[in-house]
Design a protein around this motif. Sequence first.
Motif, PDB file in Angstrom:
ATOM      1  N   UNK A 135       0.946  -1.243  -0.069  1.00  0.00           N
ATOM      2  CA  UNK A 135      -0.096   0.086   0.056  1.00  0.00           C
ATOM      3  C   UNK A 135       1.022   1.323   0.096  1.00  0.00           C
ATOM      4  N   UNK A 136       0.655   2.137  -0.884  1.00  0.00           N
ATOM      5  CA  UNK A 136       1.373   3.341  -0.987  1.00  0.00           C
ATOM      6  C   UNK A 136       0.812   4.551  -0.149  1.00  0.00           C
ATOM      7  N   UNK A 137       1.728   5.418   0.399  1.00  0.00           N
ATOM      8  CA  UNK A 137       1.071   6.560   1.181  1.00  0.00           C
ATOM      9  C   UNK A 137       2.037   7.765   0.578  1.00  0.00           C
ATOM     10  N   UNK A 138       1.308   9.021   0.705  1.00  0.00           N
ATOM     11  CA  UNK A 138       1.934  10.158   0.409  1.00  0.00           C
ATOM     12  C   UNK A 138       1.362  11.165   1.435  1.00  0.00           C
ATOM     13  N   UNK A 152      -6.747   7.418  -3.627  1.00  0.00           N
ATOM     14  CA  UNK A 152      -7.695   7.602  -4.897  1.00  0.00           C
ATOM     15  C   UNK A 152      -7.384   8.625  -5.957  1.00  0.00           C
ATOM     16  N   UNK A 153      -6.198   9.004  -6.147  1.00  0.00           N
ATOM     17  CA  UNK A 153      -5.542   9.792  -7.085  1.00  0.00           C
ATOM     18  C   UNK A 153      -6.242  11.154  -6.855  1.00  0.00           C
ATOM     19  N   UNK A 154      -6.255  11.575  -5.618  1.00  0.00           N
ATOM     20  CA  UNK A 154      -6.470  12.746  -5.121  1.00  0.00           C
ATOM     21  C   UNK A 154      -5.849  13.172  -3.931  1.00  0.00           C
ATOM     22  N   UNK A 155      -5.579  14.614  -3.899  1.00  0.00           N
ATOM     23  CA  UNK A 155      -5.223  15.217  -2.365  1.00  0.00           C
ATOM     24  C   UNK A 155      -6.398  15.432  -1.723  1.00  0.00           C
ATOM     25  N   UNK A 156      -6.332  15.089  -0.466  1.00  0.00           N
ATOM     26  CA  UNK A 156      -7.417  15.182   0.501  1.00  0.00           C
ATOM     27  C   UNK A 156      -6.978  16.073   1.505  1.00  0.00           C
ATOM     28  N   UNK A 177      -1.501  16.169 -14.121  1.00  0.00           N
ATOM     29  CA  UNK A 177      -0.066  15.677 -14.522  1.00  0.00           C
ATOM     30  C   UNK A 177       0.449  15.079 -13.209  1.00  0.00           C
ATOM     31  N   UNK A 178       0.639  16.039 -12.200  1.00  0.00           N
ATOM     32  CA  UNK A 178       1.232  15.655 -11.037  1.00  0.00           C
ATOM     33  C   UNK A 178       0.557  14.691 -10.239  1.00  0.00           C
ATOM     34  N   UNK A 179      -0.711  14.545 -10.312  1.00  0.00           N
ATOM     35  CA  UNK A 179      -1.451  13.479  -9.606  1.00  0.00           C
ATOM     36  C   UNK A 179      -1.102  12.175 -10.384  1.00  0.00           C
ATOM     37  N   UNK A 180      -1.350  12.200 -11.649  1.00  0.00           N
ATOM     38  CA  UNK A 180      -0.956  10.911 -12.303  1.00  0.00           C
ATOM     39  C   UNK A 180       0.372  10.373 -11.932  1.00  0.00           C
ATOM     40  N   UNK A 183       0.566   9.101  -8.097  1.00  0.00           N
ATOM     41  CA  UNK A 183      -0.138   7.485  -8.392  1.00  0.00           C
ATOM     42  C   UNK A 183       0.731   6.621  -8.919  1.00  0.00           C
ATOM     43  N   UNK A 184       1.341   6.928  -9.931  1.00  0.00           N
ATOM     44  CA  UNK A 184       2.221   5.811 -10.541  1.00  0.00           C
ATOM     45  C   UNK A 184       3.459   5.563  -9.560  1.00  0.00           C
ATOM     46  N   UNK A 185       3.755   6.586  -8.961  1.00  0.00           N
ATOM     47  CA  UNK A 185       5.070   6.311  -8.044  1.00  0.00           C
ATOM     48  C   UNK A 185       4.585   5.370  -6.809  1.00  0.00           C
ATOM     49  N   UNK A 186       3.290   5.785  -6.431  1.00  0.00           N
ATOM     50  CA  UNK A 186       2.867   4.979  -5.227  1.00  0.00           C
ATOM     51  C   UNK A 186       2.411   3.335  -5.669  1.00  0.00           C
ATOM     52  N   UNK A 187       1.711   3.282  -6.787  1.00  0.00           N
ATOM     53  CA  UNK A 187       1.196   2.157  -7.048  1.00  0.00           C
ATOM     54  C   UNK A 187       2.264   1.081  -7.710  1.00  0.00           C
ATOM     55  N   UNK A 188       3.195   1.837  -8.416  1.00  0.00           N
ATOM     56  CA  UNK A 188       4.061   0.915  -9.188  1.00  0.00           C
ATOM     57  C   UNK A 188       5.709   1.057  -8.850  1.00  0.00           C
ATOM     58  N   UNK A 189       6.145   2.309  -8.864  1.00  0.00           N
ATOM     59  CA  UNK A 189       7.481   2.457  -8.650  1.00  0.00           C
ATOM     60  C   UNK A 189       7.935   2.073  -7.365  1.00  0.00           C
ATOM     61  N   UNK A 190       7.351   2.512  -6.404  1.00  0.00           N
ATOM     62  CA  UNK A 190       7.678   2.408  -4.826  1.00  0.00           C
ATOM     63  C   UNK A 190       7.708   0.835  -4.464  1.00  0.00           C
ATOM     64  N   UNK A 191       6.625   0.122  -4.977  1.00  0.00           N
ATOM     65  CA  UNK A 191       6.587  -1.209  -4.687  1.00  0.00           C
ATOM     66  C   UNK A 191       7.603  -1.943  -5.463  1.00  0.00           C
ATOM     67  N   UNK A 192       7.785  -1.486  -6.608  1.00  0.00           N
ATOM     68  CA  UNK A 192       9.104  -2.386  -7.263  1.00  0.00           C
ATOM     69  C   UNK A 192      10.434  -2.163  -6.754  1.00  0.00           C
ATOM     70  N   UNK A 193      10.784  -0.875  -6.167  1.00  0.00           N
ATOM     71  CA  UNK A 193      11.688  -0.703  -5.512  1.00  0.00           C
ATOM     72  C   UNK A 193      12.036  -1.231  -4.139  1.00  0.00           C
ATOM     73  N   UNK A 194      11.029  -1.200  -3.338  1.00  0.00           N
ATOM     74  CA  UNK A 194      10.945  -1.894  -2.270  1.00  0.00           C
ATOM     75  C   UNK A 194      11.401  -3.493  -2.169  1.00  0.00           C
ATOM     76  N   UNK A 195      10.742  -4.028  -3.153  1.00  0.00           N
ATOM     77  CA  UNK A 195      10.940  -5.576  -3.235  1.00  0.00           C
ATOM     78  C   UNK A 195      12.411  -5.716  -3.886  1.00  0.00           C
ATOM     79  N   UNK A 196      12.913  -4.477  -4.661  1.00  0.00           N
ATOM     80  CA  UNK A 196      14.182  -4.690  -5.057  1.00  0.00           C
ATOM     81  C   UNK A 196      15.252  -4.887  -3.955  1.00  0.00           C
ATOM     82  N   UNK A 197      15.143  -3.846  -2.955  1.00  0.00           N
ATOM     83  CA  UNK A 197      15.979  -3.915  -1.842  1.00  0.00           C
ATOM     84  C   UNK A 197      15.786  -4.599  -0.921  1.00  0.00           C
TER      85      UNK A 197
END
Length: 339
Positions: A135-138, A152-156, A177-180, A183-197
């Motif tokens: 699960x991503x968080x920001x 959910x792709x929005x700032x609250x 553009x920033x929101x997209x 969202x990509x960072x949280x759902x794809x980039x971070x999980x991949x890097x976490x598992x990588x390290x």
Amino acid sequence: FLAATFLHSLFLPMPFLLLIFCSFATAFQEKISFKMIHTASFYNDSWVKIQNSAWLDDLQTHGWDTNSGRIIFLRPWSKGNLRKEEIKELEEFFRGFSVVMPQEIHKFASQWKFKYPFEIQVTLGCELNRGGAIVGFHQFAYQGSDLLYFQNNSWLPSAKGGTRAQDMSRLFNQNHAMKETVQRMLSDTCPRFLLSILDAGKADLQRQVKPEAWLSTGSNPGPDRQMLVCHVSGFHPKPIWVKWMRGEQVQQGTQQSDILPNADGTWYLQVFLDVEATETSGLYCRVRHSSLGGQDILLYLEHHQGSVGWIILAVMVSLVLLTALAFWLRKRCLFPHPP
């Protein structure tokens, strides 16, 4: 966030990723998270101090050299599977973030009622849960208090952020553009890097080091009371269970210090119990840790007190013998035997 587009597909092939995913979901019984922390200290409208770091739970894995604008890899495995050119692009991203973010904050400081000096904290990361989900968080905070979070792709706005948080969320949400990218960072980039390290550092992260434990007494908390202390040190990984007990009953009033790091990467802990001086019979400290293979460490207070008694007795006997020896030598010097 501008560098996230190149990060989208730079990590592991999906079959291998899933293999690691399942392996670590089983190996780590507790949650484990990777987070990047950006801290900006605004002293006035022209002076800002920037700090960037990244952490795997409580273990810092990356630092940031503000002079050179370079990432500092604090562990041999901190790069995961990143190539040199990918590291350079990440450094460009963080350099840009460290320049653009302060400019925007300065621009809206008056509107958002940010009063100099103040501090902004931005945290971005992801967490591997016990069930295997990531699960991503920001989050965006001002002076240590949460203002915004991304979901959910929005700032609250946070519940306690007030009108300031509401105004900021409306402005941030206008940048699609920033929101997209976030969202990509949280759902794809971070999980991949976490598992990588996790994969690159598994030998270090999953090592098992048995704890050492001993008892002591602290300063008396009051008349006819005693403070008992159970020390546990040198263990790895961090999760541990330490309690003062009598029989099979955990003693109420047990207090635990923070788990602190040792210089060698292991951990240290103290557990306290405030008791009546006449109610210490049968008390013991119990230590459970994954490195012990189900064989808990049991430290009984009676044994500890008995050993202390023998130490005191030994010291007293030694002092008596030394006194007698000194007296004998003095007598020999004052009244030597005739030749």
